[in-house]
Design a protein around this motif. Structure first.
Motif, short mmCIF file in Angstrom:
data_model
loop_
_atom_site.label_atom_id
_atom_site.label_comp_id
_atom_site.label_asym_id
_atom_site.label_seq_id
_atom_site.Cartn_x
_atom_site.Cartn_y
_atom_site.Cartn_z
N ASN A 42 70.48 127.29 8.18
CA ASN A 42 70.73 126.66 9.48
C ASN A 42 69.72 125.58 9.86
N ALA A 87 65.80 128.58 13.13
CA ALA A 87 66.24 128.77 11.75
C ALA A 87 65.13 129.37 10.88
N GLN A 111 66.52 123.98 16.98
CA GLN A 111 67.34 124.52 15.89
C GLN A 111 66.47 124.92 14.70
#
Length: 377
Positions: free
Chosen positions: A168, A195, A191
């Motif tokens: 991800n 991740a 993000q």
């Protein structure tokens, strides 16, 4: 908001050399990026510049699947014969000169490691596992320089590291923050922080990306919750050369027998303070003759996408850089993809027969040769 303010801020290379030179240790680079963010809020981009920013910085780089398709398109362009036709017929002349020159030095596009290891996210170490690390595959790095990501994985596993390809992860956000788009930078940072939250080491082979990841806390100065998360994340980030050096890499036994010089990427030397570790890795390889480059930490003019947004200034900086590159060397080594493209352009324009290589590739070639494999440098 006059040109007297805007021009100096956006004409700056943001190479961080002024931070290195400052006796008071002022983070000038960080200040430049903060001001760019404020200026872009007050004076948004318009016209074709806004279109390019929306298409590439917001529409492609934050989305790995779209980057993958861009890579497939570039690979088809190179393999189908269209590239040869475009070059022989002069079709590229319709492009601005600096873009046509960049097309001329594009590396051969391979298969991104994110796609290659999609169903095998853990690559086991050779022999005993000493630790488990994750690598930032990057955006430009994985599309344009997947061979360097492959080399990084091989070198890490050769030195006892299990390597995880975190699914991800996304673009580090450096290009966005450099351009003044701090909001998109924060989204990408969040993000990546999430991740990589379950790994202990985030290994980076691109100097600009590594510097950006380590500076995530600055993006969340006024957000206590995310600032703490960013601090924890930044502490995990390590450039591949420093990580190998500090954890005790295996010195290669095979000789490469090449003469080379080393260029300090700005965001490695000035941004992260990493200078000696890459040189130590290179000097550990038997047969390698290191030739010192004067002013090795002077910017090459790449500076993210500076060579695209300010081509004339970038070219002037590159010309100055090339005056210091020793002519007798066969290879020019460095640790950043943007620098590699820019320096390849300099070699081409000066008619030199020198190859641009990433530091980790040198170790990888030596290890492969040690194993009896045919290595062509």
């Amino acid at each position: 908001m006059t040109p007297d303010l805007l021009d100096p801020i956006f004409t700056c290379l943001d190479c961080r050399a002024c931070t290195t030179a400052c006796p008071a240790d002022v983070d000038v680079g960080g200040l430049i990026e903060q001001v760019r963010g404020q200026l872009r809020q007050a004076v948004p981009l318009t016209g074709w510049k806004a279109l390019v920013s929306d298409v590439f910085l917001k529409g492609i780089f934050p989305h790995p699947s779209r980057l993958d398709w861009l890579g497939r398109l570039l690979k088809w362009y190179q393999k189908s014969g269209l590239q040869t036709v475009a070059r022989k017929t002069g079709l590229l002349r319709v492009m601005p000169d600096h873009l046509a020159e960049m097309e001329a030095i594009l590396p051969a596009v391979g298969t991104p490691v994110r796609r290659k290891y999609k169903h095998q996210p853990l690559i086991k170490a050779k022999g005993e596992t000493k630790r488990t690390v994750a690598i930032l595959t990057g955006c430009v790095m994985d599309v344009m320089f997947s061979d360097i990501n492959e080399a990084t994985i091989r070198v890490l596993t050769h030195n006892g590291n299990d390597v995880v390809i975190v699914p991800n992860q996304t673009c580090c956000g450096a290009l966005h923050v450099h351009a003044g788009d701090r909001e998109t930078g924060r989204k990408l940072a969040k993000q990546n922080i999430e991740a990589f939250q379950h790994v202990d080491h985030v290994i980076v082979n691109a100097a600009g990306c590594g510097c950006m990841l380590k500076e995530y806390p600055e993006l969340f100065r006024h957000d206590p919750e995310w600032h703490e998360k960013a601090e924890q994340f930044a502490a995990k980030v390590e450039d591949v050369s420093k990580f190998l050096h500090d954890t005790g890499f295996k010195p290669p036994k095979a000789e490469l027998n090449v003469r080379l010089t080393y260029h300090d990427a700005c965001h490695l030397a000035h941004g992260q303070g990493i200078r000696q570790e890459p040189r130590a890795l290179i000097e550990s390889i038997p047969g390698v003759e290191m030739v010192a480059m004067p002013n090795a930490d002077r910017c090459c003019g790449s500076a993210g996408i500076y060579n695209l947004t300010h081509p004339e200034m970038a070219q002037a900086v590159l010309e100055s850089k090339m005056q210091h590159v020793p002519q007798e060397v066969e290879l020019i080594s460095m640790g950043n993809p943007g620098c590699m493209l820019q320096m390849a352009l300099g070699v081409m324009k000066h008619g030199r027969n020198q190859k641009i290589v990433h530091t980790v590739q040198l170790l990888d070639w030596a290890y492969q040769k040690e194993e009896g494999k045919d290595v062509r440098i």
